[in-house]
Motif scaffolding. Structure first.
Motif, PDB file in Angstrom:
ATOM      1  N   UNK A 147      32.275  48.770  32.228  1.00 26.40           N
ATOM      2  CA  UNK A 147      31.368  48.599  31.344  1.00 26.40           C
ATOM      3  C   UNK A 147      30.320  49.898  31.052  1.00 26.40           C
ATOM      4  N   UNK A 148      30.087  50.290  30.018  1.00 30.54           N
ATOM      5  CA  UNK A 148      29.189  51.346  29.429  1.00 30.54           C
ATOM      6  C   UNK A 148      27.807  51.301  30.163  1.00 30.54           C
ATOM      7  N   UNK A 149      26.962  52.063  30.568  1.00 28.30           N
ATOM      8  CA  UNK A 149      25.612  52.073  30.676  1.00 28.30           C
ATOM      9  C   UNK A 149      25.180  53.483  30.850  1.00 28.30           C
ATOM     10  N   UNK A 150      24.060  53.672  30.277  1.00 27.36           N
ATOM     11  CA  UNK A 150      23.455  55.052  30.209  1.00 27.36           C
ATOM     12  C   UNK A 150      21.765  54.729  30.719  1.00 27.36           C
ATOM     13  N   UNK A 151      21.407  56.111  31.218  1.00 28.65           N
ATOM     14  CA  UNK A 151      19.782  56.334  31.217  1.00 28.65           C
ATOM     15  C   UNK A 151      19.644  57.491  30.636  1.00 28.65           C
ATOM     16  N   UNK A 152      19.164  57.331  29.334  1.00 26.39           N
ATOM     17  CA  UNK A 152      18.916  58.374  28.355  1.00 26.39           C
ATOM     18  C   UNK A 152      20.270  58.817  27.967  1.00 26.39           C
ATOM     19  N   UNK A 153      20.418  60.251  28.126  1.00 24.12           N
ATOM     20  CA  UNK A 153      21.867  60.637  27.691  1.00 24.12           C
ATOM     21  C   UNK A 153      22.668  60.680  29.127  1.00 24.12           C
ATOM     22  N   UNK A 154      22.516  60.215  29.999  1.00 24.53           N
ATOM     23  CA  UNK A 154      23.107  60.276  31.106  1.00 24.53           C
ATOM     24  C   UNK A 154      23.960  58.771  31.159  1.00 24.53           C
ATOM     25  N   UNK A 155      25.269  58.969  31.212  1.00 24.07           N
ATOM     26  CA  UNK A 155      26.313  57.963  31.361  1.00 24.07           C
ATOM     27  C   UNK A 155      26.483  57.643  32.818  1.00 24.07           C
ATOM     28  N   UNK A 156      26.221  56.234  33.024  1.00 21.33           N
ATOM     29  CA  UNK A 156      26.332  55.746  34.473  1.00 21.33           C
ATOM     30  C   UNK A 156      27.114  54.293  34.230  1.00 21.33           C
ATOM     31  N   UNK A 157      28.524  54.418  34.046  1.00 19.57           N
ATOM     32  CA  UNK A 157      29.155  53.204  33.853  1.00 19.57           C
ATOM     33  C   UNK A 157      29.302  52.496  35.207  1.00 19.57           C
ATOM     34  N   UNK A 158      29.283  51.156  34.898  1.00 25.28           N
ATOM     35  CA  UNK A 158      29.433  50.392  36.165  1.00 25.28           C
ATOM     36  C   UNK A 158      30.842  49.366  35.837  1.00 25.28           C
ATOM     37  N   UNK A 159      31.520  48.632  37.188  1.00 24.77           N
ATOM     38  CA  UNK A 159      32.514  47.815  36.952  1.00 24.77           C
ATOM     39  C   UNK A 159      32.216  46.528  37.751  1.00 24.77           C
ATOM     40  N   UNK A 160      32.423  45.565  37.257  1.00 23.51           N
ATOM     41  CA  UNK A 160      32.337  44.044  37.609  1.00 23.51           C
ATOM     42  C   UNK A 160      33.740  43.624  38.000  1.00 23.51           C
ATOM     43  N   UNK A 161      33.676  43.217  39.280  1.00 21.83           N
ATOM     44  CA  UNK A 161      34.900  42.458  39.529  1.00 21.83           C
ATOM     45  C   UNK A 161      34.767  41.098  40.414  1.00 21.83           C
ATOM     46  N   UNK A 162      35.468  40.195  39.724  1.00 19.62           N
ATOM     47  CA  UNK A 162      35.496  38.800  40.403  1.00 19.62           C
ATOM     48  C   UNK A 162      35.515  38.775  41.991  1.00 19.62           C
ATOM     49  N   UNK A 163      35.034  38.183  42.728  1.00 24.51           N
ATOM     50  CA  UNK A 163      35.190  38.232  44.240  1.00 24.51           C
ATOM     51  C   UNK A 163      35.596  36.745  44.553  1.00 24.51           C
ATOM     52  N   UNK A 164      36.287  36.685  45.780  1.00 25.57           N
ATOM     53  CA  UNK A 164      36.467  35.528  46.547  1.00 25.57           C
ATOM     54  C   UNK A 164      35.427  35.157  47.456  1.00 25.57           C
ATOM     55  N   UNK A 165      34.929  34.052  47.408  1.00 23.69           N
ATOM     56  CA  UNK A 165      33.680  33.778  48.355  1.00 23.69           C
ATOM     57  C   UNK A 165      34.481  33.723  49.946  1.00 23.69           C
ATOM     58  N   UNK A 166      33.754  33.883  50.976  1.00 22.96           N
ATOM     59  CA  UNK A 166      34.490  33.745  52.272  1.00 22.96           C
ATOM     60  C   UNK A 166      35.166  32.202  52.468  1.00 22.96           C
ATOM     61  N   UNK A 167      35.878  32.226  53.270  1.00 24.18           N
ATOM     62  CA  UNK A 167      36.754  30.740  53.523  1.00 24.18           C
ATOM     63  C   UNK A 167      35.867  30.115  54.407  1.00 24.18           C
ATOM     64  N   UNK A 168      36.040  28.752  54.428  1.00 25.23           N
ATOM     65  CA  UNK A 168      35.143  28.049  55.527  1.00 25.23           C
ATOM     66  C   UNK A 168      35.395  28.429  57.088  1.00 25.23           C
ATOM     67  N   UNK A 169      34.150  28.690  57.409  1.00 29.14           N
ATOM     68  CA  UNK A 169      34.149  29.289  58.920  1.00 29.14           C
ATOM     69  C   UNK A 169      34.132  30.919  59.046  1.00 29.14           C
ATOM     70  N   UNK A 170      34.220  31.521  57.941  1.00 28.92           N
ATOM     71  CA  UNK A 170      33.909  32.855  58.122  1.00 28.92           C
ATOM     72  C   UNK A 170      32.524  33.345  58.268  1.00 28.92           C
ATOM     73  N   UNK A 171      32.265  34.595  58.679  1.00 26.95           N
ATOM     74  CA  UNK A 171      31.024  34.822  58.765  1.00 26.95           C
ATOM     75  C   UNK A 171      29.959  34.735  57.527  1.00 26.95           C
TER      76      UNK A 171
END
Length: 112
Positions: free
Chosen positions: A88-112
């Motif tokens: 995704x695009x994002x900016x502060x003033x004229x400075x571009x600072x794109x970011x990304x979102x990624x779906x994550x898998x939660x820990x399995x039962x018994x994980x830390x």
């Protein structure tokens, strides 16, 4: 719920752009992650049914960004597939600072 990792610049400035119902937790960002902090992050995740995401910078070399994020998330039993990330695009003033979102898998039962 969204986890932020390795923001440079820090990514917290993006949080107000998201729905208020989303919870954000910074992992691997320099804040001391004590056992109590890890327990609180796990408690927050357990209290939600999802979806869960990781948010990270999208400028730079993903071949370095993704493995570093996977290492941090792995400490919490969380995984993601880089192929599922969306930039995704994002900016502060004229400075571009794109970011990304990624779906994550939660820990399995018994994980830390």
């Amino acid at each position: 719920m969204v986890f932020t990792v390795h923001g440079d610049p820090p990514m917290s400035w993006l949080v107000p752009s998201f729905p208020r119902e989303l919870a954000f937790v910074a992992l691997g960002g320099g804040f001391p992650e004590s056992p109590a902090y890890a327990a609180k992050a796990a408690e927050m995740m357990a209290a939600r049914s999802g979806p869960f995401y990781v948010m990270m910078q999208a400028e730079g070399d993903n071949q370095k960004i993704w493995p570093a994020a996977q290492e941090v998330l792995g400490r919490y039993g969380i995984t993601f597939n880089p192929e599922d990330c969306v930039k995704y695009r994002a900016a502060v003033g004229r400075n571009d600072h794109p970011y990304q979102l990624c779906p994550v898998q939660p820990p399995r039962t018994g994980s830390k």
